[in-house]
Design a protein around this motif. Sequence first.
Motif, PDB file in Angstrom:
ATOM      1  N   ILE A  13       2.835  18.129 -39.237  1.00  0.00           N
ATOM      2  CA  ILE A  13       3.766  16.886 -38.819  1.00  0.00           C
ATOM      3  C   ILE A  13       3.050  15.946 -38.305  1.00  0.00           C
ATOM      4  N   GLU A  14       3.427  14.665 -38.606  1.00  0.00           N
ATOM      5  CA  GLU A  14       2.755  13.440 -37.838  1.00  0.00           C
ATOM      6  C   GLU A  14       3.246  13.303 -36.452  1.00  0.00           C
ATOM      7  N   PHE A  15       2.139  12.723 -35.799  1.00  0.00           N
ATOM      8  CA  PHE A  15       2.254  12.279 -34.315  1.00  0.00           C
ATOM      9  C   PHE A  15       2.684  13.601 -33.610  1.00  0.00           C
ATOM     10  N   TYR A  16       2.549  14.747 -33.710  1.00  0.00           N
ATOM     11  CA  TYR A  16       2.765  15.858 -32.968  1.00  0.00           C
ATOM     12  C   TYR A  16       1.818  16.111 -31.855  1.00  0.00           C
ATOM     13  N   LYS A  17       0.621  15.680 -31.644  1.00  0.00           N
ATOM     14  CA  LYS A  17      -0.266  15.509 -30.792  1.00  0.00           C
ATOM     15  C   LYS A  17       0.264  14.728 -29.725  1.00  0.00           C
ATOM     16  N   ASP A  18       0.742  13.510 -29.932  1.00  0.00           N
ATOM     17  CA  ASP A  18       1.129  12.566 -29.251  1.00  0.00           C
ATOM     18  C   ASP A  18       2.229  12.921 -28.488  1.00  0.00           C
ATOM     19  N   ILE A  19       3.318  13.761 -28.840  1.00  0.00           N
ATOM     20  CA  ILE A  19       4.323  14.027 -28.346  1.00  0.00           C
ATOM     21  C   ILE A  19       4.270  15.062 -27.553  1.00  0.00           C
ATOM     22  N   ALA A  20       3.412  16.087 -27.704  1.00  0.00           N
ATOM     23  CA  ALA A  20       3.132  17.000 -27.013  1.00  0.00           C
ATOM     24  C   ALA A  20       2.401  16.546 -25.832  1.00  0.00           C
ATOM     25  N   LEU A  21       1.375  15.482 -25.953  1.00  0.00           N
ATOM     26  CA  LEU A  21       0.611  15.245 -24.497  1.00  0.00           C
ATOM     27  C   LEU A  21       1.707  14.221 -23.881  1.00  0.00           C
ATOM     28  N   ALA A  22       2.358  13.388 -24.410  1.00  0.00           N
ATOM     29  CA  ALA A  22       3.422  12.930 -23.317  1.00  0.00           C
ATOM     30  C   ALA A  22       4.288  13.803 -22.702  1.00  0.00           C
ATOM     31  N   LEU A  23       4.759  14.843 -23.446  1.00  0.00           N
ATOM     32  CA  LEU A  23       5.508  15.788 -22.684  1.00  0.00           C
ATOM     33  C   LEU A  23       4.799  16.494 -21.672  1.00  0.00           C
ATOM     34  N   LEU A  24       3.592  16.859 -21.800  1.00  0.00           N
ATOM     35  CA  LEU A  24       2.681  17.586 -20.815  1.00  0.00           C
ATOM     36  C   LEU A  24       2.533  16.438 -19.727  1.00  0.00           C
ATOM     37  N   ILE A  25       2.168  15.269 -19.866  1.00  0.00           N
ATOM     38  CA  ILE A  25       1.832  14.214 -18.984  1.00  0.00           C
ATOM     39  C   ILE A  25       3.201  14.123 -17.940  1.00  0.00           C
ATOM     40  N   LEU A  26       4.379  13.896 -18.654  1.00  0.00           N
ATOM     41  CA  LEU A  26       5.585  13.578 -18.051  1.00  0.00           C
ATOM     42  C   LEU A  26       6.323  14.756 -17.337  1.00  0.00           C
ATOM     43  N   GLY A  27       5.887  16.029 -17.949  1.00  0.00           N
ATOM     44  CA  GLY A  27       6.327  16.988 -17.098  1.00  0.00           C
ATOM     45  C   GLY A  27       5.606  17.243 -15.799  1.00  0.00           C
ATOM     46  N   VAL A  28       4.175  17.040 -15.730  1.00  0.00           N
ATOM     47  CA  VAL A  28       3.448  17.226 -14.800  1.00  0.00           C
ATOM     48  C   VAL A  28       3.782  16.127 -13.655  1.00  0.00           C
ATOM     49  N   VAL A  29       4.136  14.834 -13.998  1.00  0.00           N
ATOM     50  CA  VAL A  29       4.441  13.816 -13.210  1.00  0.00           C
ATOM     51  C   VAL A  29       5.848  14.058 -12.639  1.00  0.00           C
ATOM     52  N   GLY A  30       6.750  14.646 -13.419  1.00  0.00           N
ATOM     53  CA  GLY A  30       8.040  14.722 -12.746  1.00  0.00           C
ATOM     54  C   GLY A  30       8.121  16.071 -11.759  1.00  0.00           C
ATOM     55  N   THR A  31       7.233  16.869 -12.061  1.00  0.00           N
ATOM     56  CA  THR A  31       7.231  17.970 -11.152  1.00  0.00           C
ATOM     57  C   THR A  31       6.551  17.775  -9.781  1.00  0.00           C
ATOM     58  N   ILE A  32       5.408  16.800  -9.824  1.00  0.00           N
ATOM     59  CA  ILE A  32       4.999  16.393  -8.659  1.00  0.00           C
ATOM     60  C   ILE A  32       6.042  15.653  -7.797  1.00  0.00           C
ATOM     61  N   ALA A  33       6.726  14.742  -8.530  1.00  0.00           N
ATOM     62  CA  ALA A  33       7.467  13.769  -7.850  1.00  0.00           C
ATOM     63  C   ALA A  33       8.823  14.313  -7.325  1.00  0.00           C
ATOM     64  N   PHE A  34       9.198  15.453  -8.065  1.00  0.00           N
ATOM     65  CA  PHE A  34      10.421  16.306  -7.446  1.00  0.00           C
ATOM     66  C   PHE A  34       9.904  17.174  -6.423  1.00  0.00           C
ATOM     67  N   SER A  35       8.926  17.638  -6.259  1.00  0.00           N
ATOM     68  CA  SER A  35       8.372  18.270  -5.107  1.00  0.00           C
ATOM     69  C   SER A  35       8.111  17.386  -3.846  1.00  0.00           C
ATOM     70  N   MET A  36       7.375  16.094  -4.226  1.00  0.00           N
ATOM     71  CA  MET A  36       7.377  15.149  -3.222  1.00  0.00           C
ATOM     72  C   MET A  36       8.747  14.834  -2.680  1.00  0.00           C
ATOM     73  N   ALA A  37       9.777  14.699  -3.320  1.00  0.00           N
ATOM     74  CA  ALA A  37      11.141  14.302  -2.866  1.00  0.00           C
ATOM     75  C   ALA A  37      11.623  15.407  -2.162  1.00  0.00           C
ATOM     76  N   LEU A  38      11.510  16.666  -2.746  1.00  0.00           N
ATOM     77  CA  LEU A  38      11.949  17.858  -1.992  1.00  0.00           C
ATOM     78  C   LEU A  38      11.203  18.206  -0.539  1.00  0.00           C
ATOM     79  N   ARG A  39       9.977  17.704  -0.719  1.00  0.00           N
ATOM     80  CA  ARG A  39       9.318  17.958   0.857  1.00  0.00           C
ATOM     81  C   ARG A  39       9.830  16.947   1.788  1.00  0.00           C
ATOM     82  N   ARG A  40      10.267  15.857   1.476  1.00  0.00           N
ATOM     83  CA  ARG A  40      10.776  14.870   2.469  1.00  0.00           C
ATOM     84  C   ARG A  40      12.035  15.245   3.091  1.00  0.00           C
ATOM     85  N   ASN A  41      12.953  16.105   2.241  1.00  0.00           N
ATOM     86  CA  ASN A  41      14.382  16.131   2.768  1.00  0.00           C
ATOM     87  C   ASN A  41      13.901  17.564   3.526  1.00  0.00           C
TER      88      ASN A  41
END
Length: 86
Positions: free
Chosen positions: A58-86
């Motif tokens: 399949i074309e572009f499967y590496k790009d999509i998987a990399l974007a999903l991994l990066i955004l997943g980690v960034v989202g997890t860190i952002a959510f944990s920081m927001a959770l820590r403030r409250n």
Amino acid sequence: MDILLISEYILIIALVIFMLAAVRIITHRTIAMGLIGSATFSLAISVLLLTVGAIYEIEFYKDIALALLILGVVGTIAFSMALRRN
């Protein structure tokens, strides 16, 4: 069928079972378990996408998987920081 293709199919089956376990973790009552489950689920989806993309060429499967991994980690860190403030 060669041994590599058989092992990739076994990996796909294992990842589907892993995703079902991640969904079970997501449905727990605590926010931390939901956060861990969603990070686990995004990791399983990325590895599954890489495996299926390599099998079926399949074309572009590496790009999509990399974007999903990066955004997943960034989202997890952002959510944990927001959770820590409250």
